[in-house]
Write a protein that holds these residues in place. Structure first.
Motif, PDB file in Angstrom:
ATOM      1  N   SER A 262       0.809  -1.221   0.000  1.00  0.00           N
ATOM      2  CA  SER A 262       0.000   0.000   0.000  1.00  0.00           C
ATOM      3  C   SER A 262       0.834   1.258   0.000  1.00  0.00           C
ATOM      4  CB  SER A 262      -0.999   0.014   1.145  1.00  0.00           C
ATOM      5  OG  SER A 262      -0.483   0.737   2.246  1.00  0.00           O
TER       6      SER A 262
ATOM      7  N   ASP B 276       0.724   4.101   1.628  1.00  0.00           N
ATOM      8  CA  ASP B 276       0.347   5.071   2.642  1.00  0.00           C
ATOM      9  C   ASP B 276       1.450   6.052   2.961  1.00  0.00           C
ATOM     10  OD1 ASP B 276      -2.213   4.818   3.219  1.00  0.00           O
ATOM     11  OD2 ASP B 276      -1.971   3.292   4.727  1.00  0.00           O
ATOM     12  N   ASP B 277       2.540   5.826   2.337  1.00  0.00           N
ATOM     13  CA  ASP B 277       3.645   6.707   2.677  1.00  0.00           C
ATOM     14  C   ASP B 277       3.470   8.101   2.125  1.00  0.00           C
ATOM     15  OD1 ASP B 277       5.878   3.951   2.104  1.00  0.00           O
ATOM     16  OD2 ASP B 277       4.650   4.504   3.818  1.00  0.00           O
TER      17      ASP B 277
ATOM     18  N   GLN C 135      -2.018  12.247   0.237  1.00  0.00           N
ATOM     19  CA  GLN C 135      -2.755  11.672  -0.869  1.00  0.00           C
ATOM     20  C   GLN C 135      -2.706  10.157  -0.799  1.00  0.00           C
ATOM     21  OE1 GLN C 135      -1.455  12.975  -4.590  1.00  0.00           O
ATOM     22  NE2 GLN C 135      -1.655  15.144  -4.128  1.00  0.00           N
ATOM     23  N   ASP C 136      -3.780   9.615  -1.171  1.00  0.00           N
ATOM     24  CA  ASP C 136      -3.749   8.171  -1.334  1.00  0.00           C
ATOM     25  C   ASP C 136      -3.117   7.849  -2.654  1.00  0.00           C
ATOM     26  OD1 ASP C 136      -4.928   7.689   1.042  1.00  0.00           O
ATOM     27  OD2 ASP C 136      -6.945   7.687   0.220  1.00  0.00           O
ATOM     28  N   VAL C 137      -2.401   6.823  -2.629  1.00  0.00           N
ATOM     29  CA  VAL C 137      -1.741   6.472  -3.880  1.00  0.00           C
ATOM     30  C   VAL C 137      -2.771   5.888  -4.836  1.00  0.00           C
ATOM     31  CG1 VAL C 137       0.004   5.053  -4.929  1.00  0.00           C
ATOM     32  CG2 VAL C 137       0.377   6.039  -2.670  1.00  0.00           C
TER      33      VAL C 137
ATOM     34  N   LEU D  36      -2.782   2.150  -6.588  1.00  0.00           N
ATOM     35  CA  LEU D  36      -2.787   0.996  -5.715  1.00  0.00           C
ATOM     36  C   LEU D  36      -3.192  -0.247  -6.481  1.00  0.00           C
ATOM     37  CD1 LEU D  36      -2.334   0.505  -2.749  1.00  0.00           C
ATOM     38  CD2 LEU D  36      -4.759   0.628  -2.420  1.00  0.00           C
ATOM     39  N   PHE D  37      -3.917  -0.019  -7.539  1.00  0.00           N
ATOM     40  CA  PHE D  37      -4.425  -1.166  -8.260  1.00  0.00           C
ATOM     41  C   PHE D  37      -3.550  -1.560  -9.423  1.00  0.00           C
ATOM     42  CE2 PHE D  37      -8.228  -1.823  -6.029  1.00  0.00           C
ATOM     43  CZ  PHE D  37      -8.611  -0.603  -5.548  1.00  0.00           C
TER      44      PHE D  37
END
Lengths: 476, 157
Positions: free
Chosen positions: A416, A418-419, A423-425, A428-429
């Motif tokens: 994930s 989360d770093d 912003q959410d990465v 991710l998909f």
């Protein structure tokens, strides 16, 4: 130690079922039977190329198959709609049968069996496992018979195309090649790969080979033989040297035009127990990279394409003889797998909007139903499909957990994103590893997750696996 | 209440619960599919989004109301806007409005033990102690609008 790989059978049965199913429909629509055949062929070759499964070929599991494609375009070997050649090799008696002849003039398919096979220049080979070789010089593919104590250098013909994914560095596999296990002291244990040697007629190679071999001779203290061959079509081409136990990526020197393929041969030869010299020259090729020293069994051979990825473990023993690291075993291994070393070719995923066939193979599968055609690259489609299905299902059985709800579980290689602060990465998909399955139960305690899955297909490391049951633990 | 006001106490905020509104309808399914670290609870009709960096667990409803609980360690950093931004990333026209802190959970450690039965007797009207139900004395203070839970060890929440 070769596990029976159920995936190819599964895929094959899927393909056949589908083809049979639509045969009537096609007939109704007035489409020719030939189209159906082409479709089937295309499908098969695509699955083969995707390397999602090993040993996909229906012909004989044991015979490596070469697909020849006459030169027309450089890289569009099997992607073209024309039928591709399937050459089952490995038969003791060379026979020449024509499997299918493509209608177009650009490609034709020939079935070659037995060795040696003379491949004229400008031909693109594809082995049964889906490895592509583009040969720009006349080569001769020979099969080494272990019993004859002839070692076959493993060669690889590269052509570095503009599209790296198409290139495969895998070495063709020949079943009949017998491997000689390395002696007990083999430091490197790796899968032994036997490959038909593709001899390059370039004389320059020999020089390189000699140099390489001399280098190789030094290290092995034991009776391993390390074979490395770097065949270069051009003097400028880089040379590949296979070092014992060291995965050396052959450097593919890229010429400006794609005309010149780089032949990189990494020979990992099975060790000759007796330490017999490797007589590669038997092939009659001018350059014989084979050193006279023992073979070195390499587990991972890296071929120096930038796009080549080296895979470490042979995950799935394919139906083809899988090479195992058997440093201590004295037996001859019949076949090895080079798949791990090969680059993962994402044929179906990249930029392919339409759904593709990707069926997973499992290692511990008892039996799996066919879940459907999944496009690995197009997760959104999958998600939507899955979600729509799950919505339907959930409305039907709201409280029924055991229900087959199609779910997508993705494994992040990076665990994930989360770093990224704030912003959410979003990507991710964009993971490589995908599982499409149904869930029995998904449980979470604080940040501990437990997954009880069933009937799934996964694409893991480029390979496909299927499973009837899967249990997972994860920490978020 | 025997709060040791003589000694300087550290009150640690363990949890902050707050609500805010996004003023726009949120498509939970889209969030669930595309968002990262989300749990879609279709039966309840909400999406849980857990973030790690600011330890936030946000409960998102389709109406746009969001409840988030933040577990802060030391900083008083309020990173709730990040949550709104992540929603924005998903394509929703989020307006960050009506931010209200609903609850704060804090822990205060006292260096002494508290004898609960006596404590309860002394603070009859307010303190309620049911040892069979809960090992702490419940003490709602109206003035502070807080409810205290006093444990024997001296930890009060």
């Amino acid at each position: 130690m070769a596990f029976v790989n159920p995936v190819p059978k599964l895929y094959r049965s899927v393909i056949e079922d589908v083809i049979e199913g639509v045969r009537d429909l096609f007939a109704e629509e007035g489409i020719e039977e030939q189209v159906l055949k082409d479709l089937k062929q295309l499908w098969e070759t695509k699955v083969l190329q995707s390397k999602a499964t090993e040993d996909f070929f229906r012909n004989s599991v044991h015979s490596p198959v070469f697909t020849l494609q006459l030169p027309n375009s450089l890289h569009q070997t099997l992607q073209s709609s024309t039928a591709s050649l399937v050459i089952p090799a490995g038969r003791p008696l060379p026979s020449f049968t024509t499997a299918e002849l493509g209608t177009s003039s650009s490609s034709a398919s020939f079935t070659l069996s037995g060795y040696p096979i003379h491949v004229p220049a400008g031909v693109t080979l594809q082995t049964a496992s889906g490895h592509l070789y583009k040969v720009n010089v006349p080569i001769m593919v020979t099969q080494t018979s272990g019993r004859a104590s002839i070692l076959h250098p493993i060669q690889q013909v590269f052509q570095q195309l503009g599209q790296p994914p198409i290139i495969q560095t895998s070495v063709p596999q020949l079943n009949p090649c017998s491997l000689h296990a390395t002696t007990e002291k083999s430091q490197r244990i790796e899968t032994v790969l036997q490959q038909p040697t593709i001899l390059h007629s370039g004389t320059v190679d020999r020089k390189h080979l000699e140099n390489a071999t001399s280098d190789i001779l030094a290290p092995p203290a034991n009776e391993r033989e390390i074979m490395s061959e770097a065949l270069l079509s051009q003097p400028e081409s880089s040379q590949y040297i296979s070092l014992p136990g060291v995965v050396f990526p052959p450097q593919v020197s890229q010429t400006d035009s794609q005309v010149e393929p780089v032949l990189s041969v990494s020979g990992s030869m099975t060790q000759n127990l007796n330490g017999r010299p490797f007589s590669t020259s038997q092939q009659g090729a001018q350059h014989r990279h084979m050193s006279d020293t023992q073979l070195h069994v390499l587990k991972n051979r890296m071929f120096g394409c930038d796009s080549i990825k080296q895979q470490r473990n042979t995950e799935e023993p394919s139906n083809l003889p899988v090479s195992e690291k058997d440093s201590n075993s004295q037996m001859d291994l019949s076949i090895q797998v080079t798949d791990d070393i090969n680059e993962i070719i994402q044929i179906d995923g990249t930029g392919d909007a339409s759904s593709n066939d990707e069926i997973g193979s499992t290692r511990d599968v008892d039996e799996n139903e066919f879940l459907g055609i999944i496009d690995a690259g197009d997760l959104k489609v999958l998600e939507e499909e899955a979600d729509s299905i799950s919505n339907e299902d959930s409305t039907a059985n709201s409280s029924d957990n055991e229900d087959p709800q199609i779910d997508i579980v993705e494994e992040d290689p990076l665990n994930s994103g989360d770093d990224v602060s704030e912003q959410d990465v979003p990507d991710l998909f964009d993971t490589d590893n995908v599982i499409v399955c149904q869930y029995d139960k998904i449980h979470r305690s604080k940040n501990k997750w437990k997954f009880y899955l069933k009937d799934g297909v996964m694409c893991f490391g480029g390979r496909d696996y299927v499973f009837a049951k899967a249990i997972g633990d994860a920490e978020w | 209440m025997d709060a040791a006001s003589d000694v300087a106490l550290d009150i640690l905020i363990t949890n902050v619960a707050c609500v805010f509104r996004t003023r726009c309808h949120l498509k939970l399914r889209k969030i669930a599919l595309e968002g990262a670290n989300v749990i879609y609870k279709r039966d309840v009709g909400k999406v849980l989004m857990k973030l790690r960096k600011p330890r936030i667990t946000a409960t998102i409803w389709s109406s746009g109301k969001i409840i988030c609980t933040e577990k802060q360690v030391k900083k008083k950093l309020n990173l709730v806007p990040d949550l709104a931004r992540s929603l924005q990333e998903l394509g929703f026209r989020v307006i960050f409005t009506d931010f209200k802190v609903v609850n704060i959970l804090a822990v205060c450690n006292m260096p002494f033990e508290i004898r609960l039965p006596e404590f309860t007797k002394n603070n009859r009207p307010h303190a309620s102690y049911e040892p069979e139900l809960h090992p702490a004395v419940c003490y709602p203070t109206k003035s502070l609008r807080a409810a205290l839970q006093v444990f024997q060890q001296g930890v009060s929440q």
